[in-house]
Design a protein around this motif. Structure first.
Motif, PDB file in Angstrom:
ATOM      1  N   MET A  99     -12.335  20.857   6.032  1.00  0.00           N
ATOM      2  CA  MET A  99     -12.240  19.569   7.125  1.00  0.00           C
ATOM      3  C   MET A  99     -12.421  18.293   6.761  1.00  0.00           C
ATOM      4  N   LYS A 100     -12.502  17.827   5.438  1.00  0.00           N
ATOM      5  CA  LYS A 100     -12.140  16.641   4.329  1.00  0.00           C
ATOM      6  C   LYS A 100     -10.872  16.273   4.069  1.00  0.00           C
ATOM      7  N   PRO A 101     -10.610  15.584   4.229  1.00  0.00           N
ATOM      8  CA  PRO A 101      -9.233  14.709   4.133  1.00  0.00           C
ATOM      9  C   PRO A 101      -8.760  15.065   2.641  1.00  0.00           C
ATOM     10  N   ARG A 102      -7.857  14.914   2.253  1.00  0.00           N
ATOM     11  CA  ARG A 102      -7.131  14.769   0.911  1.00  0.00           C
ATOM     12  C   ARG A 102      -6.113  13.796   0.892  1.00  0.00           C
ATOM     13  N   TYR A 103      -5.478  13.167  -0.054  1.00  0.00           N
ATOM     14  CA  TYR A 103      -5.284  12.036   0.237  1.00  0.00           C
ATOM     15  C   TYR A 103      -4.593  11.208  -0.908  1.00  0.00           C
ATOM     16  N   ARG A 104      -4.094   9.986  -1.651  1.00  0.00           N
ATOM     17  CA  ARG A 104      -4.477   9.487  -2.217  1.00  0.00           C
ATOM     18  C   ARG A 104      -3.436   8.081  -2.388  1.00  0.00           C
ATOM     19  N   VAL A 117       0.659  -1.206   0.155  1.00  0.00           N
ATOM     20  CA  VAL A 117      -0.303  -0.142   0.303  1.00  0.00           C
ATOM     21  C   VAL A 117       0.607   1.248   0.070  1.00  0.00           C
ATOM     22  N   ALA A 118       0.656   2.150  -0.097  1.00  0.00           N
ATOM     23  CA  ALA A 118       1.295   3.716  -0.746  1.00  0.00           C
ATOM     24  C   ALA A 118      -0.036   4.653  -0.231  1.00  0.00           C
ATOM     25  N   LEU A 119       0.803   5.350   0.523  1.00  0.00           N
ATOM     26  CA  LEU A 119      -0.221   6.401   0.831  1.00  0.00           C
ATOM     27  C   LEU A 119       0.005   7.693   1.305  1.00  0.00           C
ATOM     28  N   ALA A 120      -0.698   8.779   0.023  1.00  0.00           N
ATOM     29  CA  ALA A 120      -0.135   9.644  -0.112  1.00  0.00           C
ATOM     30  C   ALA A 120      -1.228  10.627   0.925  1.00  0.00           C
ATOM     31  N   TYR A 121      -0.940  11.603   2.219  1.00  0.00           N
ATOM     32  CA  TYR A 121      -1.860  12.223   3.026  1.00  0.00           C
ATOM     33  C   TYR A 121      -1.645  13.196   3.168  1.00  0.00           C
ATOM     34  N   TYR A 122      -2.819  14.362   2.194  1.00  0.00           N
ATOM     35  CA  TYR A 122      -2.668  16.027   1.661  1.00  0.00           C
ATOM     36  C   TYR A 122      -2.583  16.536   2.919  1.00  0.00           C
ATOM     37  N   GLY A 123      -3.438  16.233   4.498  1.00  0.00           N
ATOM     38  CA  GLY A 123      -3.842  16.750   4.801  1.00  0.00           C
ATOM     39  C   GLY A 123      -5.587  17.629   4.700  1.00  0.00           C
ATOM     40  N   GLU A 124      -6.339  18.156   5.676  1.00  0.00           N
ATOM     41  CA  GLU A 124      -7.539  18.578   5.167  1.00  0.00           C
ATOM     42  C   GLU A 124      -7.713  19.766   4.363  1.00  0.00           C
ATOM     43  N   ASP A 125      -8.780  19.908   3.512  1.00  0.00           N
ATOM     44  CA  ASP A 125      -9.158  20.736   2.304  1.00  0.00           C
ATOM     45  C   ASP A 125     -10.184  22.069   3.300  1.00  0.00           C
ATOM     46  N   LYS A 126     -10.574  23.145   2.873  1.00  0.00           N
ATOM     47  CA  LYS A 126     -11.241  24.133   3.493  1.00  0.00           C
ATOM     48  C   LYS A 126     -12.572  23.250   4.595  1.00  0.00           C
ATOM     49  N   ALA A 149     -12.010 -10.205   1.315  1.00  0.00           N
ATOM     50  CA  ALA A 149     -12.611  -8.944   0.324  1.00  0.00           C
ATOM     51  C   ALA A 149     -13.171  -8.368   1.192  1.00  0.00           C
ATOM     52  N   GLN A 150     -14.037  -8.804   1.925  1.00  0.00           N
ATOM     53  CA  GLN A 150     -14.525  -7.477   3.169  1.00  0.00           C
ATOM     54  C   GLN A 150     -14.301  -7.159   3.673  1.00  0.00           C
ATOM     55  N   LYS A 151     -12.814  -7.203   3.860  1.00  0.00           N
ATOM     56  CA  LYS A 151     -11.773  -6.930   5.090  1.00  0.00           C
ATOM     57  C   LYS A 151     -11.450  -5.443   4.050  1.00  0.00           C
ATOM     58  N   ALA A 152     -11.146  -5.473   3.297  1.00  0.00           N
ATOM     59  CA  ALA A 152     -10.243  -5.234   2.150  1.00  0.00           C
ATOM     60  C   ALA A 152     -11.472  -4.356   1.949  1.00  0.00           C
ATOM     61  N   ASP A 153     -12.977  -4.728   1.693  1.00  0.00           N
ATOM     62  CA  ASP A 153     -13.906  -3.752   0.989  1.00  0.00           C
ATOM     63  C   ASP A 153     -13.727  -2.638   2.240  1.00  0.00           C
ATOM     64  N   LYS A 154     -14.384  -2.917   4.061  1.00  0.00           N
ATOM     65  CA  LYS A 154     -14.038  -2.170   5.085  1.00  0.00           C
ATOM     66  C   LYS A 154     -12.703  -1.022   4.653  1.00  0.00           C
ATOM     67  N   ALA A 155     -11.923  -1.746   5.253  1.00  0.00           N
ATOM     68  CA  ALA A 155     -10.498  -0.675   5.006  1.00  0.00           C
ATOM     69  C   ALA A 155     -10.870   0.363   4.113  1.00  0.00           C
ATOM     70  N   LEU A 156     -10.863   0.085   3.290  1.00  0.00           N
ATOM     71  CA  LEU A 156     -10.934   1.181   2.103  1.00  0.00           C
ATOM     72  C   LEU A 156     -12.159   2.211   2.088  1.00  0.00           C
ATOM     73  N   ALA A 157     -12.859   1.735   2.789  1.00  0.00           N
ATOM     74  CA  ALA A 157     -14.545   3.103   3.212  1.00  0.00           C
ATOM     75  C   ALA A 157     -13.691   3.447   4.430  1.00  0.00           C
ATOM     76  N   MET A 158     -12.285   3.689   4.665  1.00  0.00           N
ATOM     77  CA  MET A 158     -12.102   3.971   6.215  1.00  0.00           C
ATOM     78  C   MET A 158     -12.406   5.371   6.050  1.00  0.00           C
ATOM     79  N   PHE A 159     -11.945   6.199   4.670  1.00  0.00           N
ATOM     80  CA  PHE A 159     -12.217   7.056   4.623  1.00  0.00           C
ATOM     81  C   PHE A 159     -12.882   7.417   3.269  1.00  0.00           C
ATOM     82  N   VAL A 160     -13.131   8.847   3.563  1.00  0.00           N
ATOM     83  CA  VAL A 160     -14.126   9.698   2.729  1.00  0.00           C
ATOM     84  C   VAL A 160     -14.341   9.225   1.527  1.00  0.00           C
ATOM     85  N   GLY A 161     -14.944   9.229   0.834  1.00  0.00           N
ATOM     86  CA  GLY A 161     -14.207   8.738  -1.313  1.00  0.00           C
ATOM     87  C   GLY A 161     -14.782  10.442  -1.641  1.00  0.00           C
TER      88      GLY A 161
END
Length: 231
Positions: free
Chosen positions: A198-203, A187-196, A219-231
Motif C-alpha cells: 500500500m505504498k505509492p509507485r510513481y515517477r 513538473v511531469a508526474l506518472a503515478y502508477y498506484g500502490e504496491d502490495k 528552496a525550502q518550499k521545493a524541498d517540502k513539496a518533494l517530501a510529500m511523496f514517500v521515498g
C-alpha cells in the motif's frame, strides 16, 4: 502489454503541468544570501585596483595578500553589509555545458562582478548546509534550470488526474505555488498506484530555475513539496 506498448502508454498518460515563461535572466538577492552561499564580500585591491570581490567564508583575513589564478589580491575590509547604494544581483551563465552562477554589485549603470563559480557546486553545498535533503538526494543535473527526479516502485500505467490520491493533488498544488514564486517550472508526474504494501509507485521529474533555488525560502518550499511523496 509489451515494453514498447507500456512506454507509449506512459508517454501519452504522464501528467505534465507547466508554469509558462522563461527562467529568470537574473534575480536580486540580499547580503545574507551571499553569506548563505558560503562567501564573504571583500573590499580590497584586485590586480592593484580598488574594487570588491568575494572569497570563501573565513578563508581570508584583513591585510592578507594572495594570488589566485594569476591575479594578486589584497584584503582591506571584510564587509558586514552591502556597500551604500549598491544592490546584489545574480544570474546563471552556461559555458561548454556547465552552468555558472555570476554575481554582481550594481549601482545605476555600474556593474562589478564579484563571483563566477560553478553553479552546481555552490547550490549543492547550499542545499546540504540548510539540510534540504530532498533536493540533495533528487537533484539530477544543473543548467539554467535544475532537474529533480524522484521515483519509487515498479513502473506501470499512469493513472488519470481524476483518480489521483489526495497527496498527489496536494503535491501538484504546492508545485504550482513554488513555480509562481520561481517564475517558471515544469513538473511531469506518472503515478502508477500502490504496491502490495500500500505504498505509492510513481515517477516525478521537476524543472525549476537554478537561480531561484539560491533563494532559501523557495528552496525550502521545493524541498517540502518533494517530501510529500514517500521515498
Amino acid at each position: 502489454m509489451s515494453v514498447v506498448e507500456l512506454r507509449e502508454h506512459q508517454v501519452l498518460n504522464t501528467l505534465v503541468f507547466e508554469t509558462l515563461g522563461q527562467p529568470e535572466k537574473e534575480r536580486e538577492f540580499k547580503f545574507k544570501e551571499l553569506k548563505r552561499w558560503g562567501f564573504d564580500l571583500i573590499f580590497g585591491r584586485k590586480g592593484g585596483k580598488e574594487t570588491y570581490f568575494t572569497a570563501e567564508i573565513d578563508k581570508r583575513k584583513v591585510g592578507e595578500k594572495y594570488v589566485e589564478n594569476g591575479v594578486e589580491y589584497e584584503v582591506v575590509e571584510i564587509l558586514k553589509d552591502l556597500p551604500k547604494n549598491k544592490r546584489l544581483f545574480a544570474h546563471i551563465e552556461s559555458y561548454n555545458g556547465r552552468a555558472y552562477i555570476v554575481a554582481q554589485l550594481r549601482e545605476n549603470e555600474e556593474n562589478i562582478e564579484i563571483l563566477r563559480v560553478p553553479a552546481g557546486v555552490v547550490v549543492l553545498s547550499f542545499f546540504k548546509k540548510n539540510k534540504l535533503n530532498q533536493l540533495v538526494s533528487h537533484m539530477r543535473n544543473v543548467g539554467i534550470c535544475i532537474e529533480f527526479v524522484k521515483q519509487r516502485g515498479q513502473e506501470g500505467k499512469p493513472i488519470p488526474y481524476e483518480e489521483l490520491p489526495s497527496v498527489a493533488r496536494k503535491f501538484l498544488r504546492t508545485v504550482k505555488d513554488v513555480e509562481k514564486e520561481a517564475g517558471f517550472g515544469r513538473v511531469a508526474l506518472a503515478y502508477y498506484g500502490e504496491d502490495k504494501e500500500m505504498k505509492p509507485r510513481y515517477r516525478i521529474s521537476w524543472l525549476l530555475p537554478t537561480i531561484a533555488m539560491f533563494d532559501l525560502e523557495i528552496a525550502q518550499k521545493a524541498d517540502k513539496a518533494l517530501a510529500m511523496f514517500v521515498g
